[in-house]
Enzyme design. Structure first.
Site, PDB file in Angstrom:
ATOM      1  N   GLU A  92       0.644  -1.316  -0.309  1.00 57.08           N
ATOM      2  CA  GLU A  92       0.031  -0.109   0.095  1.00 57.08           C
ATOM      3  C   GLU A  92       0.731   1.146   0.160  1.00 57.08           C
ATOM      4  O   GLU A  92       0.323   2.319  -0.653  1.00 57.08           O
ATOM      5  CB  GLU A  92      -1.083   0.024   1.157  1.00 57.08           C
ATOM      6  N   ASP A 105      -2.713   7.842  -2.902  1.00 56.81           N
ATOM      7  CA  ASP A 105      -3.869   7.633  -3.806  1.00 56.81           C
ATOM      8  C   ASP A 105      -4.755   8.887  -4.067  1.00 56.81           C
ATOM      9  O   ASP A 105      -5.847   9.056  -3.719  1.00 56.81           O
ATOM     10  CB  ASP A 105      -4.687   6.486  -3.100  1.00 56.81           C
TER      11      ASP A 105
END
Length: 204
Positions: A92, A105
């Site tokens: 991640e 993100d």
């Protein structure tokens, strides 16, 4: 007789320490194809698969080790293998290296485990215990959805399904073989599992 009681007590103690992180399965028992070429290429690797996952995990190890104590604490508290948490963190956020002020993100993912603010309200500091607890609890909720959806799967299969669902939701998991189709780069659980197996070998 006394010796037997001591041995039984020791066995119970060892059993307890195993179960403290093994409630949802043992990561080393999960089969994996590792990272797709789509995941490996941006990492400037000219090979794919488990070897690529392990190389990426190795590159993240030094940064990951800063959080090792915390990861193990949260894993033991919630009975989740710390290596799985580390595998997710590597995938991640590269153990925080890919984040800007704790966000990734395009500003939607928070912290080491990239809790999505569109689905959850992030808590704590981006690299703190509350954040890791929240991320791991989200993982557990996904594992439980997969357990309900596929009750005949083994514990390890359900764990892998839960990891896949952490990325793309439980609705995306339709079969064991194709669970990663529809995840980021179509390899999320396989890549995370391979990275987790690497971290398992390094004391997580």
């Amino acid at each position: 007789m006394h010796l037997m009681l001591v041995l039984l007590g020791l066995a119970a103690l060892l059993g307890t320490s195993q179960s403290q992180t093994g409630c949802y399965g043992v990561v080393n028992r999960i089969d994996t194809t590792g990272a797709s070429c789509e995941t490996a290429k941006p990492e400037k690797l000219n090979y794919c698969g488990v070897a690529a996952s392990r190389m990426i995990a190795e590159r993240d190890l030094r940064s990951m080790d800063r959080y090792k104590t915390l990861i193990k604490k949260v894993g033991q508290k919630l009975c989740v293998d710390p290596a799985v948490i580390a595998g997710i963190i590597s995938r991640e956020s590269h153990a925080g290296k890919a984040l800007k002020n704790g966000w990734g993100d395009n500003g939607n993912g928070f912290g080491l485990m990239q809790v999505d603010k569109r689905s959850h309200t992030p808590v704590g500091e981006w690299n703190g215990e509350r954040h890791l607890t929240q991320g791991t609890e989200i993982l557990i909720s996904m594992i439980k959805k997969i357990q309900k959806k596929f009750p005949r799967w083994t514990k390890e299969q359900q764990l892998k399904g839960g990891i896949s669902a952490y990325n793309a939701g439980s609705g995306n998991v339709r079969s064991y073989e194709r669970m990663d189709i529809g995840t980021t780069h179509n390899d999320y659980a396989n890549d995370v599992v391979a990275r987790a197996q690497y971290y398992k070998q390094h004391g997580y």
